[in-house]
Structures are given as structure tokens and as C-alpha cells.
Scaffold this motif. Structure first.
Motif, PDB file in Angstrom:
ATOM      1  N   ALA B 104       0.829  -1.215   0.000  1.00  0.00           N
ATOM      2  CA  ALA B 104       0.000   0.000   0.000  1.00  0.00           C
ATOM      3  C   ALA B 104       0.856   1.254   0.000  1.00  0.00           C
ATOM      4  O   ALA B 104       0.481   2.271  -0.553  1.00  0.00           O
ATOM      5  N   THR B 105       2.052   1.164   0.628  1.00  0.00           N
ATOM      6  CA  THR B 105       2.903   2.349   0.665  1.00  0.00           C
ATOM      7  C   THR B 105       3.827   2.409  -0.543  1.00  0.00           C
ATOM      8  O   THR B 105       4.794   3.148  -0.554  1.00  0.00           O
ATOM      9  N   GLY B 106       3.519   1.597  -1.533  1.00  0.00           N
ATOM     10  CA  GLY B 106       4.242   1.695  -2.786  1.00  0.00           C
ATOM     11  C   GLY B 106       5.462   0.807  -2.888  1.00  0.00           C
ATOM     12  O   GLY B 106       6.225   0.899  -3.835  1.00  0.00           O
ATOM     13  N   ASN B 107       5.652  -0.074  -1.895  1.00  0.00           N
ATOM     14  CA  ASN B 107       6.780  -0.995  -1.975  1.00  0.00           C
ATOM     15  C   ASN B 107       6.357  -2.285  -2.662  1.00  0.00           C
ATOM     16  O   ASN B 107       5.221  -2.425  -3.084  1.00  0.00           O
ATOM     17  N   ASP B 108       7.285  -3.242  -2.701  1.00  0.00           N
ATOM     18  CA  ASP B 108       6.977  -4.435  -3.473  1.00  0.00           C
ATOM     19  C   ASP B 108       6.366  -5.551  -2.626  1.00  0.00           C
ATOM     20  O   ASP B 108       6.017  -6.602  -3.128  1.00  0.00           O
ATOM     21  N   GLY B 109       6.212  -5.317  -1.327  1.00  0.00           N
ATOM     22  CA  GLY B 109       5.587  -6.326  -0.484  1.00  0.00           C
ATOM     23  C   GLY B 109       6.437  -7.556  -0.290  1.00  0.00           C
ATOM     24  O   GLY B 109       5.950  -8.627   0.047  1.00  0.00           O
ATOM     25  N   LYS B 110       7.738  -7.414  -0.498  1.00  0.00           N
ATOM     26  CA  LYS B 110       8.598  -8.583  -0.334  1.00  0.00           C
ATOM     27  C   LYS B 110       9.080  -8.668   1.110  1.00  0.00           C
ATOM     28  O   LYS B 110       9.664  -7.738   1.633  1.00  0.00           O
ATOM     29  N   ILE B 111       8.785  -9.790   1.738  1.00  0.00           N
ATOM     30  CA  ILE B 111       9.242 -10.018   3.097  1.00  0.00           C
ATOM     31  C   ILE B 111       9.706 -11.464   3.139  1.00  0.00           C
ATOM     32  O   ILE B 111       9.135 -12.318   2.459  1.00  0.00           O
ATOM     33  N   ASP B 112      10.728 -11.712   3.922  1.00  0.00           N
ATOM     34  CA  ASP B 112      11.223 -13.071   4.003  1.00  0.00           C
ATOM     35  C   ASP B 112      10.206 -13.935   4.742  1.00  0.00           C
ATOM     36  O   ASP B 112       9.971 -13.754   5.931  1.00  0.00           O
ATOM     37  N   VAL B 113       9.610 -14.864   4.033  1.00  0.00           N
ATOM     38  CA  VAL B 113       8.558 -15.660   4.649  1.00  0.00           C
ATOM     39  C   VAL B 113       9.046 -17.055   5.024  1.00  0.00           C
ATOM     40  O   VAL B 113       8.290 -17.855   5.547  1.00  0.00           O
ATOM     41  N   SER B 114      10.325 -17.337   4.762  1.00  0.00           N
ATOM     42  CA  SER B 114      10.775 -18.721   4.890  1.00  0.00           C
ATOM     43  C   SER B 114      10.593 -19.261   6.301  1.00  0.00           C
ATOM     44  O   SER B 114      10.166 -20.395   6.489  1.00  0.00           O
ATOM     45  N   ALA B 115      10.861 -18.409   7.314  1.00  0.00           N
ATOM     46  CA  ALA B 115      10.783 -18.895   8.688  1.00  0.00           C
ATOM     47  C   ALA B 115       9.372 -19.364   9.017  1.00  0.00           C
ATOM     48  O   ALA B 115       9.163 -20.474   9.516  1.00  0.00           O
TER      49      ALA B 115
END
Lengths: 146, 674
Positions: B104-115
Motif C-alpha cells: 500500500a505504501t508503494g513498496n513491493d511487499g517482499k518479506i522473508d517468509v521462509s521462517a
């Protein structure tokens, strides 16, 4: 504000206070208005004369004479309000008379202002010498902190 | 349509689904046996997955996919449901929320989800022997095979199909199966599209073209096409594309569609994909039917703000018109102006109503917060929400969330005791925090009460003296109430140890400031051992209020009607003095007299009258009389700010523009009464 202007031409607006020329950077000037009826606001510094209704927007008004420790005079036909708008504040400054908008080069500004009286000194950005005229360039940021 | 447009919808809908997940998970914790709730969560998770895949947010897709598997496991009772399991799912949803925020703030929404994906996998593996992954895959293919091959059509597409058939075109549903060895699935599907487009027009593709582009499909896709050519020709052309294994073409008849319409309309609304076996479950479809369809539209908030601004201008001009018509005293004009006034009042109530939002949107985040914090602090807390449908102006809603979070954290951390202590004190083990909203007159009241340890007034006093807020001399004269009010002083914090939950350095003074800036007030009541109650009073709307205009030596001030008890005339001889403070008697109470002329330093004009005009104002239980020169009249005005340059003028909360263009300052009664 001073840094980015070093190698660029700037436009300034000149105006009269107590028969001397002063100037402000034009990029903050939104409009120049005649005096409008004012409503006094209590508990503010003496140079804030009140608020006006400028086409539906309420704008505080400061008397530059008072803020620069000059004698106050009554407002006349030539009195103007210079409306200043920075990103978060809007204020109108009362001046005796509004003059011209002129271009200045960085070398026109002399930052040594020690010959002027010290109370005014706080609001100075520099002194401009242009076409044999001397004028004081005021620092808007400093004028806006009260 | 650009991607941006979809993005907005995506963000809004994702937030809704995240909220649904949160609410249902909390429900589930209370009723772990209720599979209907699991289905609800599953549905939301599934939609999230579908949407994120379409938009190309891979991390989110990965995470929701894994979450879906675990939920499926719960549904099929592969592993027992536990609070720990719930924690993991909550964590996953938190992460999804973060992604949506980031997007929503214009980023790519990438977060490390592996854990977290690992954690979810862990749950899955330890719980099931067969491995639900495979199973899901299996059921999925089956579902597809059982599919009618008609696909889902929305209303628009249905209309188009109907139109085409009526115009003599043939509509085909073409199922294309690519070979398993196919490496460039997108390229092949593209070639199929090319072929079909030469013979007719493609009106729908399932999966969508974007998904095809990203190769997010198994080896099969369904296209719906309108054509004048025969099915045989189409089949032949498509089979010519290499690596196409199989083509099934079914002509669509109007009759087929009719049967489908209702079903699909309902499902479209909920963005449900047919491929999941879960929706075949008759109970689930019953649940869908139960949801009433609200006739609402989404409106951009900016548009509402513009509408509100325009309306404010109108109100100002209306005031001007009223004045002119009074001066001219022409019956025809006055009549018209009266009518305009009536109509604009109706308009005002509608516009204000549109801006009203149920406080539910603020409340709904608290159950999860309370659950988490109480687990962290090993306390047992039940949160009760009342009056969630109470409506408030959107501007207030936007601002009130943080203060409430602060107060609730406060109650959890300092208010509610540990279970052992509660039992020792003869209280039920489970503490209760009640959050209650309701209307009172022109205000909305929010109460936050807990049955915890209450505020120890001696401790408060000691602390206030230690911090230099008051001296011990002053402290003796304070009433209980004034002592409690000390906790709102800047630099005050009662917690003996600074904890992660509340004492973060921002004190209750910030809460008080925020509420005051909204034109509201906050008070606290407490009884030791019994509990604490914070009471927040907020104005219903912020921008248009009714005021009484008064004259103070030629200056016109506005006093909000919501603060006024009544106006009286007082004989000067009735004024008494307590020390130097002038007071007067009003209904068996002694009230302080405040001369506005002095408060606002208005130039002096000696009052010769034997009577004073007095406005009695109120805030909570405090009353006072404001001395004015005369009453002018009542008016609806638009509140305007004095701007950043003149922030915090003592006794003034804002200004308004009167009918004649003059600016009148609005008096802040709350400050005058403090």
C-alpha cells in the motif's frame, strides 16, 4: 536554502519598510493582497496582528515593521500583505509598499550584515547590492519561527 | 485498465480478508470444533492466495498457500487444534498484513517468509502422515475433471455471451490440455490464443492471461470464445500448435447459462474459485447464500473530502445570504433563503452521515491485541466490546485508534492482576476489560473499564511529588479526582518497572493531547482493588458545529453550543468573592465567574449596565460563567484551523468565517474550565 542557491540566479520580491528596501525569496510568495479586515487573536506576540479571511482560508498576519523592531505606522493605501506559503505554514506579512520582482546572482548577496542593527540581524540572510541600491534579504524560515 | 486500479482493489480486499481471518481465528479459539469457522478462514486465505498470485506478489502467495494447507489439515482433523497452532497462524496473518501495508505504501511487499513457512510446514508434517500437500493436489485435479468446463462468468461476460448468441454467433468453451513435457507453457498458450483469435474473439480465459503469462497454471486452461466458425475447425487449428495434448470444445447454449447465473453471481461476489473441493460442500454454499447483499459502492475518501469542503463553502455563503436577506427585508428573498437553509440542513445531515464510520473498524483490532498481550504477560483477560455500531466522523475514527490502544495496553499491563493474585483477592481468575461506545447528546462516549487493581492515589501522589509535578503542600488540597488527573501530566508514569507493553516513554499525556485536539476530553475514575474506568468524550463531527455568537467589547467570539448549559442575566450585586475569585450562585452551586474581556485581553470598555450577560459553560462536572458584553445569536459554522503558524493559542480552538466575511474565534471551553 542558502546552500542550494549558491550557483543559481534567484528571483526576489522587494518591498519597503520605513523607507528602506527589503527583499524575500519569491518562491515562497503566494500572492500580494491589499489590507483586509483583521480579527485580533489574543495571547500571541505583538507583531502578530490577527487573522484575515482570504477567500475562505484563514491566514495569520504579522506586521513586519513590528517584527523587525521598527516603529509601527497606521496602514495606508499602499500597505500590502505579502502572503507566504511554505510546506507547512501560511502567513501574511504587512509591508509599507510592495515594489518589484528582480533577478539576482549569487555574487550580489553579501552575507556580512554586521553594519545593521542587531535586533533585525537575526532575520537576515544577507544584503543585496543591485543597480546601486542596497536591500536586505530576509530569511523566511527565521521569520516564521516565533 | 491499469494495474494501479487493480492494486487499490487488491489492497482494500486483502485488508478485509485479513480482518475476517483474524476475527474468525479468535472465534475458532473459543469453538475449536466448529468447522464452519475453519471453512470461513480457509475461504479468506484462499482468496488472498488467488489475489496475490494474480498480482504477482510471490512471497504472499507462498505464505498463504502454506497457510491454506495447514487450515486444510485442521479441517480434516489431521492434527489437533491448539493455541500454539493458532499463534503460528496469527503470525502468518500478521506477516501478510505487513506485506499488504508495504504494498500500500508503494513498496513491493517482499518479506522473508521462509521462517514462518517452515513453521507451518512443521505443523503440517508432524501432524499428518499422508502429507496433505499431495492430497490437496489430488483432490484439486479431480475437481477440475469434474468441472462442467463452463467456467465462471461474471454478469458482464454473461451479457456479452447472451448478446453474441442472439446475434447468431457461436460461443465455445475450449479446454486446452498441454503435454506434461511442455517447457514453455506460456508460449504455447500464446500460440493457441493467436490461432483462436484468427477465427473469433476470446472473451474470457481461465486462468487469466496474467496468470498464464507467469505460467501459474497446471497444464490446462479454458478459454471462452465467440466465433462464426465450427467447433471442428477450431479444434483442428488448436491441435496444430505443438505440445497441445488434447482439446475439448463445448458449445455454450443460453440454457446452460441461465442455470449457472445465480450460482455464479453469488460466488463472484465472494471471489471464490471453483477449483477447491471445499466449496462443493453443501453447507458452505448455504453459508454463502445467507450473507445479505448490501447495495453499497466504494467511494474514494478524497472525493468525500472535496464534497465536504464544497459544502462548507456553501454554508458560509448561506450565512451571507441570510444576512443580506435580513438587511433587505424582502419577503420573496427571505422565503427563498429560508428554503435554501432548510434544504442545505438536510444536505448537511446526509453529507455528515456519509462520513460517519462505525467504531467497529477501530475496535476490531483489539481482540487479537488483548489475546497476544495477555499470553505474553501470563494474564487471563476477557475483552468485552459493546456498541461497536456507534458511528463517528471518519476524521475522529482515524485519530482515535492509537489513544485507545494505549489505554487498553495500560489496562492489561497495570490494571488486570496476575491470575494468582486475583484469586487471592477473591476475584474471578479471568479479568475483564470492557470497551463500550455510545451516543450522548452531540457526543460519542467511549468507556474503557477494567476490573483490575485500580489506581492507588497515594502512589500517584508520591510519584507526582517525586517527579516535581506538584509539591507536598499542594498535594494536601487535591481532591481524589484531581489526583487521578495527575496521571495525564507530561513525564508521569506509574509503572514501577518499564515494560514493553506500556511504559514506552510516551505517557498518558499524549493520549490526552490527541483527544483534546479532536475537541474531546478524557477523565478517569478508579477504585482501588475494584477497577479503573477511562471515559472519553468526543464530538460527533468536527467540521460543522452550532455556536453561540457573543460580543466582547466589539469583538465577536463563538462558543460551541455543546459546551453551553444556558445563558443568564446576573445582577452585578449578586457577585461574591472567594479570596479574589469572583463567583456567583447558580442552582445551589457556586460557580467561578470568568471575564472573557480579561481572558482575551480585549481593550477595556467599562460596563455601565447593572446586569451582566453570562454564558454558563460546562465540561464534565465543572461549570463556570463566562461574562460577555452581549449575546448575538446562534449559528451553524464551519470550524477552520488557525494553521500551523499559530498553533495552540490559549483558550482558542479554531476560527470560523461569519456571513459578512469576518473571522470569529471559537472559544475552547475545555481549557477555560481547567
Amino acid at each position: 536554502m542558502t546552500v542550494q542557491a549558491l550557483d543559481q540566479e534567484r528571483k526576489i520580491i522587494t518591498f519597503v519598510l520605513d523607507q528602506k528596501l527589503y527583499a524575500l525569496d519569491v518562491k515562497y510568495v503566494k500572492s500580494i493582497e491589499r489590507m483586509l479586515p483583521m480579527t485580533r487573536v489574543p495571547h500571541v506576540p505583538a507583531y502578530i496582528k490577527g487573522v484575515i479571511n482570504l477567500r475562505g482560508v484563514i491566514i495569520p498576519i504579522a506586521d513586519l515593521r513590528t517584527q523587525l523592531h521598527l516603529d509601527e505606522i497606521s496602514y495606508s493605501e499602499t500597505t500590502r500583505v505579502i502572503i507566504i506559503s511554505t510546506n507547512d505554514k501560511e502567513v501574511g506579512f504587512i509591508v509599507d509598499e510592495a515594489m518589484d520582482i528582480i533577478d539576482i546572482a549569487p555574487q550580489d548577496i553579501e552575507s556580512n550584515t554586521s553594519t545593521y542593527n542587531t535586533e533585525q540581524h537575526n532575520f537576515f540572510e544577507g544584503v543585496i547590492k543591485k543597480n546601486d541600491q542596497l536591500m536586505v534579504l530576509l530569511d523566511i524560515e527565521k521569520l516564521l519561527t516565533y | 485498465m491499469g494495474m494501479d486500479h487493480y492494486l487499490e482493489v487488491f489492497i482494500a480486499e486483502s485488508r478485509e480478508h485479513i480482518q475476517t481471518c483474524n476475527e474468525n481465528l479468535l472465534q475458532l479459539e473459543m469453538n475449536p470444533e466448529n468447522m464452519e469457522i475453519v471453512n470461513e478462514i480457509f475461504r479468506s486465505a484462499h482468496t488472498l492466495k488467488g489475489m496475490s498470485a494474480t498480482m504477482g506478489f510471490d512471497d504472499m502467495t507462498k505464505l498463504t498457500h502454506q497457510m491454506e494447507n495447514v487450515l486444510d489439515g485442521i479441517k480434516n482433523k489431521k492434527y489437533p487444534f491448539s493455541s500454539n497452532l493458532l499463534d503460528i497462524i496469527f503470525d502468518a496473518i500478521d506477516l501478510i498484513e505487513k506485506m499488504v501495508d508495504s504494498i500500500a505504501t508503494g513498496n513491493d511487499g517482499k518479506i522473508d517468509v521462509s521462517a514462518i513457512v517452515e513453521k507451518l510446514r512443521g505443523v503440517e508434517n508432524q501432524g499428518s502422515i499422508t502429507g496433505s500437500n499431495n492430497e490437496i493436489a489430488a483432490t484439486r485435479t479431480m475437481a477440475i475433471e469434474n468441472e462442467t468446463l463452463l467456467g465462471n462468468f461474471n454478469e458482464f461476460e454473461l451479457n456479452m455471451i447472451e448478446e453474441s448468441i442472439n446475434q447468431g454467433f457461436q460461443v465455445y468453451s475450449i479446454t486446452v490440455q498441454l503435454s506434461d513435457e511442455c517447457m514453455l507453457k506460456y508460449a504455447r498458450s500464446y500460440m493457441v490464443f493467436q490461432e483462436v483469435q484468427q477465427l473469433g474473439e476470446i472473451i474470457k480465459s481461465d486462468p487469466s492471461v496474467t496468470e498464464l503469462e507467469k505460467e501459474q497454471f497446471d497444464n490446462q486452461f479454458i478459454i471462452t470464445c465467440v466465433s462464426l466458425e465450427s467447433a471442428e475447425l477450431l479444434e483442428q487449428k488448436i491441435m496444430d500448435v505443438s505440445e497441445v495434448m488434447n482439446v475439448t470444445i463445448i458449445p455454450i447454449n443460453l440454457g446452460d447459462l441461465k442455470g449457472n447465473t445465480n450460482n455464479n453471481a453469488a460466488q463472484e461476489q465472494l471471489t471464490i474459485d471453483e477449483e477447491e473441493p471445499i466449496f462443493k460442500n453443501p453447507e458452505a454454499s448455504k453459508a454463502i447464500a445467507k450473507i445479505p447483499m448490501n447495495k453499497t459502492i466504494r467511494v474514494n475518501l478524497e472525493k468525500l473530502d472535496v464534497l465536504m469542503n464544497l459544502f462548507e463553502e456553501l454554508i458560509i455563503d448561506r450565512g451571507r445570504l441570510e444576512q443580506i436577506s435580513q438587511e433587505l427585508n424582502q419577503p420573496v428573498l427571505s422565503e427563498t433563503v429560508e428554503k435554501i437553509t432548510r434544504v442545505s440542513s438536510d444536505l448537511q445531515s446526509i453529507i455528515l452521515n456519509i462520513r460517519m464510520v462505525a467504531i467497529e473498524t477501530v475496535f476490531q483490532r483489539f481482540p487479537k491485541m488483548v489475546r497476544q498481550l495477555s499470553r505474553e504477560l501470563h494474564k487471563k483477560i476477557h475483552l468485552e466490546l459493546l456498541g461497536e455500531d456507534t458511528e463517528l466522523d471518519r476524521t475522529v475514527i482515524d485519530e482515535i485508534g492509537d489513544p485507545l490502544v494505549h489505554l487498553i495496553r495500560n489496562s492489561i499491563d497495570h490494571g488486570i492482576e496476575l491470575p494468582e493474585e486475583r484469586i487471592k483477592n477473591g476475584k474471578p481468575e479471568m479479568g475483564t476489560i470492557q470497551l463500550k461506545a455510545y451516543h450522548r447528546g452531540n457526543h460519542v462516549i467511549i468507556e474503557i473499564s477494567d476490573d483490575g487493581s485500580g489506581i492507588n492515589s497515594e502512589k500517584v501522589l508520591a510519584k507526582a511529588i517525586a517527579k516535581g509535578i506538584i509539591d507536598s503542600q499542594q498535594s494536601k488540597q487535591l481532591t481524589e479526582r484531581e489526583i487521578y488527573d495527575l496521571i495525564f501530566t507530561p513525564g508521569f508514569s506509574t509503572a514501577d518497572t518499564v515494560s514493553d507493553i506500556s511504559g514506552r516513554g510516551v505517557g498518558l499525556d499524549v493520549v490526552k493531547n490527541t483527544i483534546q485536539s479532536l475537541g474531546g476530553s478524557i477523565t478517569v475514575q478508579s477504585k482501588e482493588m475494584v477497577g479503573t474506568q477511562f471515559l472519553i468524550e468526543l464530538p460527533l463531527t468536527l467540521t460543522i458545529i452550532s455556536v453561540l455568537l457573543v460580543d466582547v467589547n466589539q469583538e465577536t467570539y463563538s462558543i460551541p453550543l455543546s459546551n453551553i448549559v444556558e445563558n443568564i442575566m446576573l445582577d452585578k450585586r449578586a457577585i461574591e468573592y472567594v479570596q479574589t475569585q469572583p463567583v456567583f450562585r447558580f442552582r445551589n452551586r457556586v460557580l467561578p465567574l470568568i471575564y472573557l474581556q480579561e481572558v482575551f485581553q480585549v481593550s477595556d470598555a467599562p460596563n455601565q449596565d447593572s446586569e451582566l450577560s453570562i454564558v454558563i459553560i460546562q465540561k464534565g462536572e465543572k461549570l463556570a460563567g463566562l461574562v460577555v458584553s452581549s449575546f448575538i445569536g446562534q449559528k451553524e459554522v464551519v470550524i477552520k484551523s488557525l494553521g500551523n503558524y499559530l498553533s495552540n493559542v490559549y483558550g482558542i480552538s479554531g476560527a470560523t468565517i461569519l456571513g459578512d466575511g469576518q473571522v470569529s474565534l471559537i472559544i475552547d471551553c475545555n481549557v477555560l474550565l481547567d
